[in-house]
Design an enzyme around this catalytic site. Structure first.
Site, PDB file in Angstrom:
ATOM      1  CB  SER A 117     -19.175  38.073  51.468  1.00 47.19           C
ATOM      2  OG  SER A 117     -19.652  37.554  52.601  1.00 47.19           O
ATOM      3  CE1 TYR A 125     -15.426  34.380  50.471  1.00 51.76           C
ATOM      4  CE2 TYR A 125     -16.842  34.276  52.302  1.00 51.76           C
ATOM      5  CZ  TYR A 125     -16.472  34.512  51.154  1.00 51.76           C
ATOM      6  OH  TYR A 125     -17.533  34.834  50.138  1.00 51.76           O
TER       7      TYR A 125
HETATM    8  N1  LIG Z   1     -22.424  31.378  47.969  1.00 55.13           N
HETATM    9  C1  LIG Z   1     -22.579  32.299  49.024  1.00 55.13           C
HETATM   10  O1  LIG Z   1     -23.065  31.957  50.179  1.00 55.13           O
HETATM   11  C2  LIG Z   1     -21.697  33.559  48.903  1.00 55.13           C
HETATM   12  C3  LIG Z   1     -22.219  34.573  49.843  1.00 55.13           C
HETATM   13  C4  LIG Z   1     -21.528  35.583  49.719  1.00 55.13           C
HETATM   14  C5  LIG Z   1     -20.545  36.149  48.669  1.00 55.13           C
HETATM   15  N2  LIG Z   1     -20.122  35.088  47.811  1.00 55.13           N
HETATM   16  C6  LIG Z   1     -19.280  35.280  46.646  1.00 55.13           C
HETATM   17  O2  LIG Z   1     -19.927  35.009  45.564  1.00 55.13           O
HETATM   18  C7  LIG Z   1     -18.748  34.819  44.392  1.00 55.13           C
HETATM   19  C8  LIG Z   1     -19.358  33.719  43.793  1.00 55.13           C
HETATM   20  O3  LIG Z   1     -19.452  32.596  44.258  1.00 55.13           O
HETATM   21  P1  LIG Z   1     -20.575  31.501  44.289  1.00 55.13           P
HETATM   22  O4  LIG Z   1     -21.246  31.553  45.730  1.00 55.13           O
HETATM   23  O5  LIG Z   1     -21.222  31.756  43.014  1.00 55.13           O
HETATM   24  O6  LIG Z   1     -19.664  30.026  44.499  1.00 55.13           O
HETATM   25  P2  LIG Z   1     -19.358  29.054  42.991  1.00 55.13           P
HETATM   26  O7  LIG Z   1     -20.673  28.404  42.509  1.00 55.13           O
HETATM   27  O8  LIG Z   1     -18.477  28.134  43.502  1.00 55.13           O
HETATM   28  O9  LIG Z   1     -18.910  29.928  41.875  1.00 55.13           O
HETATM   29  C9  LIG Z   1     -17.155  30.466  42.110  1.00 55.13           C
HETATM   30  C10 LIG Z   1     -16.764  30.714  40.499  1.00 55.13           C
HETATM   31  O10 LIG Z   1     -15.479  31.335  40.761  1.00 55.13           O
HETATM   32  C11 LIG Z   1     -15.177  30.655  39.502  1.00 55.13           C
HETATM   33  N3  LIG Z   1     -13.409  30.453  40.124  1.00 55.13           N
HETATM   34  C12 LIG Z   1     -13.048  29.799  41.261  1.00 55.13           C
HETATM   35  N4  LIG Z   1     -11.641  29.645  41.295  1.00 55.13           N
HETATM   36  C13 LIG Z   1     -11.416  30.412  39.979  1.00 55.13           C
HETATM   37  C14 LIG Z   1      -9.941  30.591  39.434  1.00 55.13           C
HETATM   38  N5  LIG Z   1      -8.836  30.188  40.210  1.00 55.13           N
HETATM   39  N6  LIG Z   1     -10.083  31.234  38.336  1.00 55.13           N
HETATM   40  C15 LIG Z   1     -11.176  31.602  37.675  1.00 55.13           C
HETATM   41  N7  LIG Z   1     -12.535  31.319  38.013  1.00 55.13           N
HETATM   42  C16 LIG Z   1     -12.444  30.774  39.166  1.00 55.13           C
HETATM   43  C17 LIG Z   1     -15.627  29.234  39.404  1.00 55.13           C
HETATM   44  O11 LIG Z   1     -15.558  28.744  38.389  1.00 55.13           O
HETATM   45  P3  LIG Z   1     -14.411  27.582  37.855  1.00 55.13           P
HETATM   46  O12 LIG Z   1     -14.164  26.465  38.823  1.00 55.13           O
HETATM   47  O13 LIG Z   1     -14.901  27.192  36.541  1.00 55.13           O
HETATM   48  O14 LIG Z   1     -13.034  28.238  37.499  1.00 55.13           O
HETATM   49  C18 LIG Z   1     -17.153  29.783  39.681  1.00 55.13           C
HETATM   50  O15 LIG Z   1     -17.688  30.045  38.634  1.00 55.13           O
HETATM   51  C19 LIG Z   1     -17.651  34.547  45.315  1.00 55.13           C
HETATM   52  O16 LIG Z   1     -16.697  35.634  45.227  1.00 55.13           O
HETATM   53  C20 LIG Z   1     -18.124  34.317  46.700  1.00 55.13           C
HETATM   54  O17 LIG Z   1     -17.118  34.753  47.577  1.00 55.13           O
HETATM   55  C21 LIG Z   1     -20.905  33.823  47.826  1.00 55.13           C
END
Ligand SMILES: NC(=O)c1ccc[n+]([C@@H]2O[C@H](COP(=O)([O-])OP(=O)(O)OC[C@H]3O[C@@H](n4cnc5c(N)ncnc54)[C@H](OP(=O)(O)O)[C@@H]3O)[C@@H](O)[C@H]2O)c1
Length: 272
Positions: free
Chosen positions: A150, A163
């Site tokens: 991130s 985070y």
């Molecule tokens: N969105 C942003 O602004 C942003 C910015 C920078 C970086 N990121 C990073 O991008 C990555 C993906 O996030 P996203 O933005 O796509 O959010 P998201 O839509 O909430 O996706 C998160 C994913 O992680 C899985 N997950 C959560 N807890 C888990 C657990 N205990 N075991 C297995 N899987 C788990 C969720 O699936 P289930 O709930 O089905 O388990 C979901 O598939 C993360 O590492 C986040 O830190 C996001």
């Protein structure tokens, strides 16, 4: 080419594939003809995506439901990496917790969420990366890993301290291992997105994304394309989008004495 071209006996394992960036990365891989192995807790969402990916790629897409915050879930997914057809790993599973540590400290549920954040964003990613590096290097065949970091990795962030620190770990660890792997045929790439429209804000319990201009919120598909392209080339890291690149530069090089009070004030504004 570090990520081997799709073949009859190759698959890429994607964590966090049930939504957001992980799902978009799985689609980007399927569009390139890769078979995928999808991991997250929500089996239904994974099964729907797998059906879509089979259509898209003409290749297999399989599902493994696991909670990577538990020892049992992590052990099972680590075991999948030993399968010789797994030539790639994408660590996208992760979540955020917003709020001031002094406030979170008094709430048992929030403290558990902070603990879960470190387990998933740091421990699980580290464990799976180490396992994948070992398995891929032992096989003496090309392989590639993509870790989702991130832009919060590049500076401390008041209001999301745990985070941002978890992503600083991801960035530092992944870049170091990228260098260690030089010449091995195995690569580790980090993608460092800025604000991206996914399930992240809901999971973090924040409406902060609604308070920033639309222009500053990117799309998961763009992050995924940039990440998969960089993974396929074996690049060290990629930050998708000019605004995010400038923010990352500011985070790296602005003096902390100036940056931290400004970030603290900015976060208080979006916290409302
Ligand atoms: N969105 C942003 O602004 C942003 C910015 C920078 C970086 N990121 C990073 O991008 C990555 C993906 O996030 P996203 O933005 O796509 O959010 P998201 O839509 O909430 O996706 C998160 C994913 O992680 C899985 N997950 C959560 N807890 C888990 C657990 N205990 N075991 C297995 N899987 C788990 C969720 O699936 P289930 O709930 O089905 O388990 C979901 O598939 C993360 O590492 C986040 O830190 C996001």
């Amino acid at each position: 080419m570090p990520l081997p071209p799709p073949g009859p006996d190759t698959r890429v394992l994607v964590t966090g594939a049930s939504s957001g960036i992980g799902a978009a990365v799985a689609r980007a891989l399927a569009r390139r003809g890769h078979a995928t192995l999808l991991v997250a807790r929500r089996e239904d969402a994974l099964a729907d995506l797998a059906a879509e990916l089979r259509e898209l790629s003409g290749r297999d897409a399989t599902v493994h439901a696991a909670d990577l915050g538990t020892d049992a879930g992590l052990d099972a997914v680590r075991g999948l990496l030993d399968s010789p057809d797994v030539v790639g790993l994408v660590n996208a599973a992760g979540f955020g917790v917003t709020g001031r540590v002094a406030e979170l400290a008094d709430d048992a549920e929030q403290r558990a969420a902070l603990d879960g954040l470190v387990r998933l964003n740091v421990l699980a990613l580290h464990d799976l990366t180490v396992a994948a590096v070992g398995a891929l290097v032992r096989r003496r065949r090309p392989g590639a890993i993509l870790n989702v970091s991130s832009i919060t990795a590049f500076q401390p962030l008041p209001g999301a301290a745990s985070y941002a620190a978890s992503k600083a770990f991801v960035q530092s660890f992944s870049e170091a291992v990228h260098a260690e792997l030089s010449g091995s045929g195995v690569t580790l790439t980090t993608v460092s997105p800025g604000l991206t429209r996914t399930g992240f804000a809901d999971a973090a319990g924040t409406d902060a994304f609604d308070r920033v201009p639309d222009l500053l919120v990117g799309e998961a598909a763009d992050v995924a394309e940039a990440g998969v392209e960089a993974m396929a080339r074996g690049d060290r890291s990629v930050t998708p989008g000019l605004v995010n690149q400038l923010t990352a530069l500011g985070g790296r090089f602005a003096p902390r004495t100036l940056l931290l009070p400004a970030l603290d004030a900015g976060m208080r504004l979006v916290e409302g």
